[in-house]
Structures are given as structure tokens and as C-alpha cells.
Design a protein around this motif. Structure first.
Motif, short mmCIF file in Angstrom:
data_model
loop_
_atom_site.label_atom_id
_atom_site.label_comp_id
_atom_site.label_asym_id
_atom_site.label_seq_id
_atom_site.Cartn_x
_atom_site.Cartn_y
_atom_site.Cartn_z
N VAL A 1 3.54 -1.24 3.98
CA VAL A 1 2.69 -0.06 3.98
C VAL A 1 3.62 1.14 3.98
N ILE A 2 3.45 2.01 2.97
CA ILE A 2 4.27 3.21 2.85
C ILE A 2 3.39 4.41 3.18
N GLY A 3 3.76 5.14 4.22
CA GLY A 3 2.97 6.27 4.68
C GLY A 3 2.94 7.41 3.69
N ALA A 4 1.90 8.21 3.76
CA ALA A 4 1.74 9.36 2.87
C ALA A 4 2.91 10.32 3.01
N GLY A 5 3.33 10.87 1.89
CA GLY A 5 4.40 11.85 1.87
C GLY A 5 5.80 11.29 2.04
N SER A 6 5.95 10.01 1.96
CA SER A 6 7.26 9.39 2.16
C SER A 6 8.14 9.53 0.92
N VAL A 7 9.44 9.55 1.15
CA VAL A 7 10.42 9.53 0.08
C VAL A 7 11.26 8.28 0.29
N GLU B 1 0.85 -1.19 0.00
CA GLU B 1 0.00 0.00 0.00
C GLU B 1 0.89 1.23 0.00
N ILE B 2 0.65 2.12 -0.96
CA ILE B 2 1.46 3.32 -1.10
C ILE B 2 0.59 4.54 -0.85
N GLY B 3 0.94 5.33 0.17
CA GLY B 3 0.18 6.51 0.54
C GLY B 3 0.35 7.65 -0.46
N ALA B 4 -0.55 8.61 -0.38
CA ALA B 4 -0.55 9.77 -1.27
C ALA B 4 0.74 10.57 -1.13
N ASN B 5 1.11 11.24 -2.21
CA ASN B 5 2.28 12.14 -2.25
C ASN B 5 3.59 11.44 -1.91
N PRO C 1 12.43 -3.97 3.55
CA PRO C 1 12.14 -5.39 3.79
C PRO C 1 10.64 -5.65 3.84
N ALA C 2 10.27 -6.89 3.65
CA ALA C 2 8.86 -7.30 3.67
C ALA C 2 8.27 -7.11 5.07
N ASN C 3 6.94 -7.00 5.09
CA ASN C 3 6.18 -6.95 6.34
C ASN C 3 6.58 -5.80 7.26
N THR C 4 6.68 -4.60 6.68
CA THR C 4 7.03 -3.42 7.46
C THR C 4 6.11 -2.25 7.13
#
Length: 167
Positions: free
Chosen positions: A138-144, A120-124, A150-153
Motif C-alpha cells: 500500500v503506497i500512501g497518497a502523495g508519496s515519492v 494500492e497506489i494513493g493519489a498524487n 519489499p512485499a507486504n508493506t
């Protein structure tokens, strides 16, 4: 594989007509990568794809990108996915995401990002470079994101770092 992917995408984007249109259009354009004769036959469609999906809708998913079935797309505005990107199955992307390569120190371009299944990739969010992202991330919104994940993070921030591990 493409027809199976179309049905998976259609189901994943239930209630999201734009997501369904974009993913169906991408799958049809991606057929052009199956051989030179098919590419010649689909050239008029590729032009239409670039004009309507990329320019008018602002969803720049290169037809050479490899995207697994079941991609769920929310909002789809300002979305850029580079041609060398590989995305696994059942992933979710949101608006204003860039997934691409970068130019290395010796002026050569790197290959694209490899994203695992169920990500899952968050906005921006910006994911750049020759990196891989594991399954169930899971990638939080606004991340670079500029380093392997690694898996499961769960990751977030600029630059992105691991927030927690999923069990």
C-alpha cells in the motif's frame, strides 16, 4: 490473455464507467504490441486512442506498458504510466499518479518500474526509476517512491519509507 484481462478489468471497475472505458481502450491498444502486422492494422485505432484517452481524458497509459488483469482505476485524471512499466494483477491506482523511468547520471534512460500484484497506489504519487515494488503493498497518497519496496508493506512520504509491515 487480453480478453480475459478485459473481463477482469470490467469487473474491477464496476460502477466506474470512465475506468471501464479507459481500461477497455488500453487493452485494445495493447494488442498492437503483439506483432508488426497487427500494429499496422491497429494504427488508426492507436491514433484514436492517443487523441481520446490521452489528450481529451488526460489518462496517459502508454499502450506498450504491461498491465495485469483486474486493474482498478479511480478518477483517472492526470495519470501517466510509462511504456516500460509492468503492473501486476488486481492493482488499484488513483488520480494524479506518475509511474515512469528517469535519466541516470550518464544521460541514459532507465527501464521502467515493476509493480507486483495487489498493490494500492494513493493519489498524487510519483514512482520513478528502475525499481520494483513487491506484492501486497500500500503506497500512501502523495508519496515519492524512488527505491525498491519489499512485499507486504505500507509505505508513505517523500521520499517514501516503510510505515509498517503487513502480516
Amino acid at each position: 490473455m487480453t480478453s480475459y484481462s478485459i473481463f477482469q478489468d470490467w469487473k474491477a471497475n464496476r460502477g466506474n464507467i470512465k475506468g471501464r472505458i479507459v481500461m477497455f481502450s488500453y487493452r485494445m491498444a495493447h494488442l498492437a504490441t503483439s506483432g508488426p502486422i497487427v500494429k499496422i492494422l491497429l494504427t488508426p485505432y492507436l491514433v484514436l486512442y492517443k487523441v481520446f484517452i490521452m489528450w481529451i481524458l488526460g489518462v496517459e497509459i502508454q499502450h506498450r506498458a504491461k498491465i495485469g488483469p483486474g486493474l482498478k482505476m479511480f478518477h483517472g485524471q492526470a495519470l501517466v504510466i510509462h511504456k516500460s512499466t509492468v503492473i501486476g494483477k488486481n492493482c488499484t491506482i488513483r488520480q494524479s499518479i506518475t509511474i515512469g523511468n528517469k535519466i541516470s547520471a550518464n544521460n541514459s534512460k532507465t527501464t521502467g518500474v515493476i509493480i507486483g500484484d495487489n498493490v494500492e497506489i494513493g493519489a498524487n504519487t510519483c514512482i520513478i526509476g528502475q525499481i520494483s515494488i513487491g506484492d501486497n503493498v500500500v503506497i500512501g497518497a502523495g508519496s515519492v517512491v524512488v527505491k525498491n519496496v519489499p512485499a507486504n508493506t505500507v509505505i508513505a512520504g517523500n521520499p517514501a519509507r516503510i510505515i509498517r509491515h503487513l502480516s
